[in-house]
Scaffold this motif. Sequence first.
Motif, short mmCIF file in Angstrom:
data_model
loop_
_atom_site.label_atom_id
_atom_site.label_comp_id
_atom_site.label_asym_id
_atom_site.label_seq_id
_atom_site.Cartn_x
_atom_site.Cartn_y
_atom_site.Cartn_z
N LEU A 77 59.34 50.69 41.34
CA LEU A 77 59.27 49.29 41.33
C LEU A 77 60.45 48.81 41.99
O LEU A 77 60.16 47.86 42.96
CB LEU A 77 59.02 48.61 39.98
CG LEU A 77 57.81 48.55 39.40
CD1 LEU A 77 57.62 48.06 37.95
CD2 LEU A 77 56.45 48.24 39.97
N ALA B 71 62.31 50.41 44.13
CA ALA B 71 62.30 50.95 45.54
C ALA B 71 61.46 49.98 46.27
O ALA B 71 61.63 49.66 47.50
CB ALA B 71 61.99 52.37 45.38
N LEU B 72 60.25 49.68 45.72
CA LEU B 72 59.17 48.96 46.23
C LEU B 72 59.55 47.61 46.66
O LEU B 72 59.30 47.02 47.74
CB LEU B 72 57.84 48.95 45.37
CG LEU B 72 56.54 48.39 45.99
CD1 LEU B 72 56.20 49.14 47.02
CD2 LEU B 72 55.60 48.26 45.11
N ALA C 59 61.88 47.86 49.57
CA ALA C 59 61.20 47.99 50.86
C ALA C 59 60.39 46.84 51.36
O ALA C 59 60.52 46.28 52.36
CB ALA C 59 60.18 49.17 50.56
#
Lengths: 156, 272, 251
Positions: free
Chosen positions: C147, C149-150, C153
């Motif tokens: 989550l 990393a998302l 990004a």
Amino acid sequence: MNRTVLDLWVGIFVAIGIVALLFLALKVGNLSSAHLSETYVLQARFDNIGGLKVRGPVKSAGVVVGRIVDIKFDTATYEAVVTMDIDGRFRFPKDTFASIYTSGLLGEQFIGFDVGGDEKMLKAGDTVTKTQSAVVLEKLISQFLFNKAAEGQETK
Amino acid sequence: MVLSDDILVDIQDLHFNYDGRPVLQGINMKIPRGKVVAIMGGSGCGKTTLLRCIGGQLRPTGGMVRLEKHRVCEMSQTELYGLRRKMGMLFQFGALFTDMTVFDNVAFPMREHTDLSEAMIRDLVLMKLEAVGLRGAHALMPGELSGGMARRVALARAVALDPMLVMYDEPFAGLDPIALGVIGQLIRKLNDALGATSIMVTHDVHESLMIVDYIYFVSQGRIVAEGTPDEIRASTDPFVHQFVHAEVEGPVHFDYPAPSVVQEFLSGGARG
Amino acid sequence: MTVDRIWRLGFAARFMFAVLRYSGASFRRLPLTLREIYFSGVLSLLIIIVSGLFVGLVLGLQGYETLQRYGSTEALGVLVALSLTRELGPVVAALLFASRAGSSVTAEIGLMKATEQLKAMDMMAVHPIARVVAPRFWGGVISMPLLAALFSAMGVLGGWLIGVVFIGVDDGAFWSQMQSGVDFRYDIWNGVIKSFVFGIAVSLIAVFEGYDSVPTAEGVSRAITRTVVTSALTILALDFVLTSFMFRGTS
Ligand SMILES: Nc1ncnc2c1ncn2[C@@H]1O[C@H](COP(=O)(O)OP(=O)(O)O)[C@@H](O)[C@H]1O
Ligand SMILES: [Mg+2]
């Protein structure tokens, strides 16, 4: 065991997460450019490194060819010893000149290699002998002012 | 009266305290194999506590519980878990797993403790549900069941692994007379069909008198009367009399223990 | 009062060891953990994606405002990316995770306790920590880094959207400055480690508060509040500690 809709969603979730990580690693970070080839270590000694930092870039002709991995103070000679990881694809002659530059007026400082004409190349673990220290802005300015003042006195 | 190797649960001089407040003060019981035994008593007299001591969930402060040849209060967690696979318990409020369907609730003990194939589990679960008359409700969630249905599902789950001992904590609480009769008959039927032994905690005297083999009356942490249904009906014991005839006045006190009224009000006045 | 706190802390420590000890089943029976990844991870996707995007948009706008005064707007990419990967990604995602997933885990376990489901399970010779607590713990620990990393990004995309698409910063400069300024091992990997640590902390707090809640409606609601508050404080305190270990002013 049956596959369920839940498995599908978890699969999608994990895939999205990994894509996000890859995006960060390859597109945002430097994993795509760095560490792909072997590196070798060079050292250089400077009287004054100014604001040079570990992990700062080493450039030649403006291209990043390596990274600074360590900065030490040598108590015997009172010099700064800078260790650099250089990309294995690039070789530099023995008489390469290592200088500390600043990008822009206030930007980060980096080591620049000005290449000489020697036939022999630097090997892993070698020390770059010809170096030029960082330009200390304060010194430059005071020198400039001093010169101006001296000029002024001469013209009088 | 019964041979000692026919005794499944043997409780001797059982004591239990909650934070220093005595709840059980010397319970003695012998529960023979194959029988349905009722434990009766007012609310808060320690019936649930007694069941949980038998199941090994609470460690008694004194006395002993023996199940078959095992001393329950001295067993390790692993040994207890081994023993509990042969026990079933119906909790006071059913305690169905609210995140699973009726089917999965009944299948839960089988999936956890056996390696049966999913097809086999399906057959077994539907059989158990059929026994409690809820085969048609197997896809419902516990939230969609009425109180009586939930109790019957919990019953099916309690006997899922064909236990040798089934404990029922107030199986009749909050049920209408018809559902109450249905559950009562089920308990008897399941006990005889499985060859199990049942302990039933309840305050419904009339229903119990019809289905059980033996009755214990508990008050203030002690057994105050016991006997077969016929003995109980004929009893002249004031306690039993009060209970059987639901009288307000009698030896049973429904108040939580407290200092005397005079004392409390006087000390309150002194402070205020 | 203080003695009570210390008592609780000791219990929490013992609880943590129990969770680790009984974790075997969560991995041997993967569907149990997958189900929890679904509840804590998949169901948090939307809030993480939307928040990440908005945080990125704001970073892009504010960063541009400031950078243009110094004439270095092409550094926008590196600014957005560094703030997200090092700090905002792990921290904000963990805060959102605590309030979205942590609170519901606490509520679920607390209600199971209040309705005697945990006791019933224990009577059926199934350990509640192994069957209920451990899968929820691991589900959270696995979901959290993904989550975060998302979130990062999405934030970078948001910054790019504002900076490059709307304002018109040079696309090439945006990405190349970012790539030369963001180090994988140093910035991104440390961020991943952070989010992993936060995942452990938040999941542990959530399952513990649920398991230790007073088994009444009021007790459960208090436990949920404690999960969110304790998680938030723990995340921020841990972030400070981790940051001071990881980034000691060397760059
Ligand atoms: N967890 C607990 N902590 C302290 N006291 C308790 C607890 N559970 C029950 N008690 C007390 O123990 C007594 C017996 O409770 P219980 O066995 O549940 O009674 P019942 O006969 O109604 O099932 C009651 O007075 C109750 O107040
Ligand atoms: Mg009770």
